[in-house]
Design a protein around this motif. Structure first.
Motif, PDB file in Angstrom:
ATOM      1  N   ARG A 139     -46.551 118.123 -11.152  1.00 36.49           N
ATOM      2  CA  ARG A 139     -47.845 117.794 -10.556  1.00 36.49           C
ATOM      3  C   ARG A 139     -49.184 118.302 -10.552  1.00 36.49           C
ATOM      4  N   ARG A 140     -49.499 118.702 -11.625  1.00 35.08           N
ATOM      5  CA  ARG A 140     -50.820 118.839 -11.399  1.00 35.08           C
ATOM      6  C   ARG A 140     -51.682 118.066 -12.024  1.00 35.08           C
ATOM      7  N   PHE A 141     -50.774 116.724 -12.759  1.00 41.79           N
ATOM      8  CA  PHE A 141     -51.457 114.912 -12.867  1.00 41.79           C
ATOM      9  C   PHE A 141     -51.307 114.977 -11.274  1.00 41.79           C
ATOM     10  N   PHE A 142     -49.739 114.392 -10.997  1.00 47.54           N
ATOM     11  CA  PHE A 142     -50.021 113.703  -9.955  1.00 47.54           C
ATOM     12  C   PHE A 142     -49.547 114.513  -8.628  1.00 47.54           C
ATOM     13  N   PRO A 143     -50.651 113.526  -7.808  1.00 49.37           N
ATOM     14  CA  PRO A 143     -50.628 113.758  -6.253  1.00 49.37           C
ATOM     15  C   PRO A 143     -49.624 113.578  -5.407  1.00 49.37           C
ATOM     16  N   LEU A 170     -49.362 103.744 -10.702  1.00 50.38           N
ATOM     17  CA  LEU A 170     -48.216 104.540 -10.909  1.00 50.38           C
ATOM     18  C   LEU A 170     -47.545 104.318 -12.577  1.00 50.38           C
ATOM     19  N   LEU A 171     -47.522 105.739 -12.006  1.00 49.48           N
ATOM     20  CA  LEU A 171     -46.662 106.184 -13.679  1.00 49.48           C
ATOM     21  C   LEU A 171     -44.942 105.900 -13.248  1.00 49.48           C
ATOM     22  N   ILE A 172     -43.961 105.175 -14.064  1.00 48.86           N
ATOM     23  CA  ILE A 172     -42.654 105.294 -13.664  1.00 48.86           C
ATOM     24  C   ILE A 172     -41.958 105.272 -14.852  1.00 48.86           C
ATOM     25  N   LEU A 173     -41.054 106.423 -15.362  1.00 47.98           N
ATOM     26  CA  LEU A 173     -40.880 107.264 -16.156  1.00 47.98           C
ATOM     27  C   LEU A 173     -39.290 107.639 -15.618  1.00 47.98           C
ATOM     28  N   ALA A 174     -38.579 106.834 -16.586  1.00 46.45           N
ATOM     29  CA  ALA A 174     -37.031 105.703 -16.379  1.00 46.45           C
ATOM     30  C   ALA A 174     -36.027 106.532 -17.910  1.00 46.45           C
ATOM     31  N   ASP A 175     -34.814 107.279 -17.315  1.00 48.29           N
ATOM     32  CA  ASP A 175     -33.804 107.611 -18.237  1.00 48.29           C
ATOM     33  C   ASP A 175     -33.627 106.474 -19.174  1.00 48.29           C
ATOM     34  N   ALA A 176     -33.705 106.109 -20.241  1.00 50.69           N
ATOM     35  CA  ALA A 176     -32.768 105.274 -21.275  1.00 50.69           C
ATOM     36  C   ALA A 176     -31.616 106.207 -22.072  1.00 50.69           C
ATOM     37  N   SER A 177     -30.569 106.886 -21.541  1.00 42.97           N
ATOM     38  CA  SER A 177     -29.962 107.622 -22.336  1.00 42.97           C
ATOM     39  C   SER A 177     -28.607 106.608 -21.941  1.00 42.97           C
ATOM     40  N   PRO A 178     -27.797 107.227 -22.711  1.00 37.18           N
ATOM     41  CA  PRO A 178     -26.203 105.860 -22.397  1.00 37.18           C
ATOM     42  C   PRO A 178     -25.537 106.121 -20.759  1.00 37.18           C
ATOM     43  N   SER A 179     -25.842 107.055 -20.154  1.00 42.43           N
ATOM     44  CA  SER A 179     -24.990 107.486 -18.790  1.00 42.43           C
ATOM     45  C   SER A 179     -26.120 106.095 -18.075  1.00 42.43           C
ATOM     46  N   ARG A 184     -51.894 112.694 -18.819  1.00 43.27           N
ATOM     47  CA  ARG A 184     -53.300 112.814 -19.136  1.00 43.27           C
ATOM     48  C   ARG A 184     -54.290 111.394 -18.530  1.00 43.27           C
ATOM     49  N   ARG A 185     -53.223 110.451 -19.327  1.00 47.03           N
ATOM     50  CA  ARG A 185     -53.944 109.321 -19.488  1.00 47.03           C
ATOM     51  C   ARG A 185     -53.933 108.711 -17.492  1.00 47.03           C
ATOM     52  N   HIS A 186     -52.906 108.971 -17.062  1.00 46.24           N
ATOM     53  CA  HIS A 186     -52.912 108.489 -15.352  1.00 46.24           C
ATOM     54  C   HIS A 186     -52.998 109.630 -14.491  1.00 46.24           C
ATOM     55  N   ALA A 187     -53.444 110.487 -14.719  1.00 47.39           N
ATOM     56  CA  ALA A 187     -53.320 112.020 -13.940  1.00 47.39           C
ATOM     57  C   ALA A 187     -54.256 110.869 -12.447  1.00 47.39           C
TER      58      ALA A 187
END
Length: 377
Positions: free
Chosen positions: A326-330, A228-237, A290-293
Motif C-alpha cells: 500500500r506504500r507503493f500502490f494507491p 497496472l501490476l497483476i500478481l497471480a498465484d501459480a501454485s497447484p491449487s 518500486r518499478r510500478h510505484a
C-alpha cells in the motif's frame, strides 16, 4: 439412423479439431441431425457437401474438408457388399423375433451378472467376461505434495477404455475480448506529449486579450495514463484457473493501458516474483514493486480457500505484504476465484478482512474491481 456420426465423418471431425478448426459439440450434433433428416445420403460427394456446409466456415476450412475426402480412397465394393449382406441378415433375424412373440414369452429369464450367469443375449452356457467392464474403470492417482506446494491435483494413472467419443470445449470465466473491454474501462486521462490539439477556450481568451491572433493556442491530447501490476498465484491449487490467468495475459495488450505487467508467485508473494506461470525467471519482489510505484495493484489467488485450510502464519505474512504494497500502490484489489461462501474458516477469510478488498471472480465483481482500481470506492 444412429445417434453417432459414421466413421468417415467422425474421422473428419477429429481431424478438424486437431487442425484447430473451432468445431464443437453443437457442430457434431448438427451433423447427426442432418444425417437423420436424410441429408448427405447417396455417395461421398453428398457427404462432402454436407460436411462443407456444416463445418466449413472459411475457404481454408473447406479446403481441409476437400483434402480429407480426396486423400481417403473409397471403400472396396466387395467390402460394402459383405457389410450389406451382414446387415440384411441381422434385420431378418430381428424381424423373425418380432413375428414370433410366443417364443419370447416362453424364454427363461437370464440371470443377472451378480449371480454369475450369462448376460442377456449371450449364448447358453456362456460366461460373462468382466475384464472389459473392469478395464473401463480409470485409476486415479494423486501427485506427491511437498510443504508449500499447494493441493495435489488428481491425475489419471492410465487412460480408461471407453467406447464413446466426447468433444469437450473449455468454458472460460471470461473471454479475452470481454476482459479487454474491462481494461478499457480502467482509464486515467491526462494530457502530455506534443501540443497538437486546439484549445478553444485559451484561443478565445488570447484573441480577446491581444485583439489579434497570429495562431491558435494548442495543448497536448488526452491519453490513458493508467498503469497496472497483476500478481497471480501459480501454485497447484490454482491449476483449475490457469485458463483465466492465460486470459489475463492475452487481454493486457488489448486494454490500451499506459503500462501493464503480469507477475506470478507460489501461494503467497514472498521475496521473489516470476515472469512465467511455470515460476521461471525470478526477480526481486521489492524491485518489481518500486518499478510500478503509483500504479494500481491486482492480486489473483484463492488464498488457501481451494483447500479449505486455515494457515494463520500465511495470513499474517500476506497481511504484512499488503501493508508494504500500500506504500507503493494507491489502489489495490484481490480477486479470489473461489465463491465467497467458501472463504469462511480459511486463510482467505482472514485476508479478506485486511486493508485490501477481496472479491470473487464474476462479471459484476470484475466491474467493481475496475472501479476500485480507478479510485471509485
Amino acid at each position: 439412423m444412429t445417434d453417432t456420426l459414421p466413421p468417415l465423418l467422425l474421422g473428419l471431425f477429429r481431424e478438424l479439431k486437431a487442425d484447430g478448426v473451432p468445431v464443437g459439440t453443437r457442430d457434431y450434433l448438427d451433423g447427426v441431425e442432418a444425417l437423420r433428416l436424410g441429408f448427405g445420403q447417396g455417395d461421398r460427394a453428398a457427404l462432402r457437401d454436407l460436411a462443407s456446409a456444416l463445418w466449413g466456415r472459411s475457404d481454408e476450412e473447406r479446403r481441409l474438408i476437400g483434402r480429407w475426402f480426396d486423400v481417403l480412397p473409397p471403400p472396396d465394393g466387395a467390402l460394402i457388399a459383405t457389410i450389406d449382406d451382414e446387415l440384411d441378415a441381422r434385420d431378418a433375424t430381428t424381424d423373425q423375433a418380432i413375428a414370433s412373440p410366443a417364443a419370447a414369452t416362453t424364454r427363461p429369464a437370464a440371470p443377472t451378472p451378480a449371480s454369475g450367469g450369462p448376460m442377456p443375449g449371450a449364448a447358453p452356457g456362456a460366461t460373462v467376461d468382466t475384464s472389459a467392464a473392469q478395464a473401463a474403470r480409470a485409476r486415479v492417482s494423486f501427485a506427491a505434495t511437498r510443504e508449500g506446494s499447494g493441493l495435489p491435483i488428481p491425475r489419471l494413472a492410465s487412460a480408461p477404455q471407453i467406447g464413446e467419443d466426447y468433444v469437450l470445449n473449455p468454458q472460460p470465466l471470461i473471454s479475452p475480448r470481454d476482459m479487454a473491454v474491462l481494461w478499457r474501462r480502467y482509464r486515467r486521462s491526462t494530457r502530455h506529449g506534443p501540443r497538437t490539439e486546439m484549445d478553444l477556450a485559451a484561443t478565445l481568451r488570447e484573441r480577446c486579450r491581444r485583439g489579434l491572433l497570429c495562431r491558435p493556442v494548442c495543448r497536448p491530447r488526452r491519453s490513458n495514463s493508467a498503469r497496472l501490476l497483476i500478481l497471480a498465484d501459480a501454485s497447484p491449487s490454482m491449476d483449475p484457473w490457469r485458463p483465466f490467468l492465460a486470459t489475463l495475459a492475452a487481454s493486457l495488450p488489448l486494454g490500451r493501458l499506459a503500462r501493464a505487467e503480469l507477475r506470478y508467485f507460489n501461494n503467497q508473494p514472498r521475496r521473489q516474483l516470476y515472469a512465467t506461470p511455470n515460476l521461471d525467471e525470478p526477480e526481486d519482489r521489492d524491485e518489481v514493486l518500486r518499478r510500478h510505484a503509483g500504479a494500481a495493484l491486482l492480486v489473483v489467488s484463492d488464498a488457501g480457500s481451494a483447500r479449505g485450510a486455515l494457515n494463520r502464519r500465511r495470513a499474517l505474512q500476506t497481511a504484512d505484504f499488503l501493508a508494504d504494497a500500500r506504500r507503493f500502490f494507491p489502489s489495490a484489489v484481490w480477486l479470489n476465484p473461489m465463491p465467497a461462501r467458501r472463504w469462511a474458516g480459511t486463510t482467505a477469510g482472514l485476508i479478506a478482512h485486511g486493508p485490501v478488498p477481496m472479491l470473487p471472480i464474476d462479471a459484476p465483481n470484475l466491474l467493481r474491481a475496475i472501479d476500485i482500481l480507478r479510485g471509485t470506492k
